[in-house]
Design a protein around this motif. Sequence first.
Motif, PDB file in Angstrom:
ATOM      1  N   ARG A  51      -1.590   2.366  -9.345  1.00 31.98           N
ATOM      2  CA  ARG A  51      -1.706   3.531  -8.246  1.00 31.98           C
ATOM      3  C   ARG A  51      -0.551   3.926  -7.550  1.00 31.98           C
ATOM      4  NH1 ARG A  51      -6.141   5.782  -8.434  1.00 31.98           N
ATOM      5  NH2 ARG A  51      -6.652   5.547  -5.977  1.00 31.98           N
ATOM      6  N   ALA A  59       0.739  -1.132   0.102  1.00 29.61           N
ATOM      7  CA  ALA A  59      -0.108  -0.001  -0.026  1.00 29.61           C
ATOM      8  C   ALA A  59       0.825   1.428  -0.024  1.00 29.61           C
ATOM      9  CB  ALA A  59      -1.031   0.095   1.192  1.00 29.61           C
ATOM     10  N   THR A 118       0.712   4.384  -2.534  1.00 27.33           N
ATOM     11  CA  THR A 118      -0.484   4.329  -3.254  1.00 27.33           C
ATOM     12  C   THR A 118      -1.593   5.255  -2.492  1.00 27.33           C
ATOM     13  OG1 THR A 118      -1.739   2.656  -2.197  1.00 27.33           O
ATOM     14  CG2 THR A 118      -0.076   2.188  -4.094  1.00 27.33           C
ATOM     15  N   GLU A 164      -4.515   4.335  -1.328  1.00 24.20           N
ATOM     16  CA  GLU A 164      -5.102   3.584  -0.449  1.00 24.20           C
ATOM     17  C   GLU A 164      -4.491   3.160   1.037  1.00 24.20           C
ATOM     18  OE1 GLU A 164      -4.953   2.979  -3.760  1.00 24.20           O
ATOM     19  OE2 GLU A 164      -6.608   3.494  -4.204  1.00 24.20           O
ATOM     20  N   ALA A 165      -5.355   2.823   1.932  1.00 27.55           N
ATOM     21  CA  ALA A 165      -4.681   2.408   3.234  1.00 27.55           C
ATOM     22  C   ALA A 165      -4.527   1.013   3.185  1.00 27.55           C
ATOM     23  CB  ALA A 165      -5.634   2.713   4.281  1.00 27.55           C
ATOM     24  N   HIS A 181      -6.405  -6.441  -4.368  1.00 28.08           N
ATOM     25  CA  HIS A 181      -6.246  -4.899  -3.962  1.00 28.08           C
ATOM     26  C   HIS A 181      -5.067  -4.561  -4.769  1.00 28.08           C
ATOM     27  CE1 HIS A 181      -8.753  -4.978  -0.302  1.00 28.08           C
ATOM     28  NE2 HIS A 181      -8.257  -6.219  -0.211  1.00 28.08           N
ATOM     29  N   PRO A 199      -4.591  -2.819   3.668  1.00 27.14           N
ATOM     30  CA  PRO A 199      -5.873  -3.844   3.831  1.00 27.14           C
ATOM     31  C   PRO A 199      -5.588  -4.936   4.817  1.00 27.14           C
ATOM     32  CG  PRO A 199      -4.762  -4.492   1.531  1.00 27.14           C
ATOM     33  CD  PRO A 199      -4.062  -3.298   2.084  1.00 27.14           C
TER      34      PRO A 199
END
Length: 439
Positions: A291, A267, A270, A272-273, A286, A275
């Motif tokens: 990204r 992650a 990117t 996004e956190a 994911h 996951p």
Amino acid sequence: MKLRFAPSPTGRLHVGNARVALINWLYARQQGGSFLLRMDDTDEERSTAAFAEGIEADLRWLGLSWDEFARQSDRYQRYEEAAERLKQAGRLYPCYETPEELSLKRKALLNAGRPPIYDRAALGLSDQQRAAFEAEGRRPHWRFKLAHEAIEWTDLVRGPQHFEGEKLSDPVLIREDGRPLYTLSSVVDDAELGVTHVIRGEDHVANTAVQAQLFQALGAEVPAFGHLPLLTDAEGKGLSKRLGSLSLEALREEGVEAMTLNAYLAALGTPEAAPAVASLSELLTHFDLSRYGRATPKFDPSDLKLLNARILHHTPFEAVAERLPGLDPQTWEAIRPNLETLQEASAWLAICHAPIAPNIEEPDFTLEAARFLPPEPWSEETWGEWTSALKQATGRKGKQLFLPLRLALTGLDHGPELKALLPLIGRERADKRLRGETA
């Protein structure tokens, strides 16, 4: 499609190395391709078998299996043959400057406000001059003659890239002692082993411009390249394999789960956190190479610690059963919401199933509490029924009621919910602990 991870066995992997390995592995698996592990061990002074074994152990711990394995020290003949082809094509030429002479040239160019590009003086040497240098005992290093033309590619991370050949210095491919440098050996390996995509750190961008021409000079197809921003620590400092910065070995010893590290590294960089996933196959759902941005990602151990707890709280019993002898599903369900590392589970296993010394601060109250213990069988409702009866009998409530019970039953003032722990401790052990006995 084939991707590779090519570490030098000159130290253990740190999180920056692991991130590159992971992203290559994820991209290969997502695209149905294969993954090559190649040991770049031509630095014979610093490469060791122990470090190579440690790197393999680190990758196995992460779950990053490889489909093929290669070792550069097994391929010297291939580099010699490639160098000979370049010499015959007039693209590899001998140079006799000493390191001191090259340093003076660089300083002179920099002082004049010019880039320190090699002046190709060696191309003007006559046979007699080369023979004279050889007679002095000088041995040449060999440079690749770059074509002075545009070098362009669309980077998988950075987008369109453009370099001018005349603004790059002809790279040294062969040392004075005859050993190949990374620029040559890596290209030969990627070409001959069928690597189609190379994802690596952005410190290799200029090197990629040089290597693109080298692939072409050897008659090979240029792979697709992607360059990731280099990872730093939380303070923005670079990571070093030799300094042991955030090594995988150290993180493993601290109790970090492999999937925690995989999820966190995948992650980073990117929007996004990370996951809370339990497997690499789940992490693949994911993953999206597009990204990753250009900003420098920072590795923060405090974020990793929080994620480690989140992942453990969702980890099924089957994933940890072999690592915790004596663990049963009911105990795991009771203790996992309170864990930060799996190492902590052993202490709670002992509290539930082995003798411990209780912590008795109010012996009169805990002795009375023992008399109110209901008969077995017990369930999660037993705790509420028992404490409700105690509350009515003693008038206690809140912390005044619950803390002495927790201290007596577990020896600690914190932990998993006692409604889940009490049935695991059992009536006989609970009764003895409430009376101050080790049980």
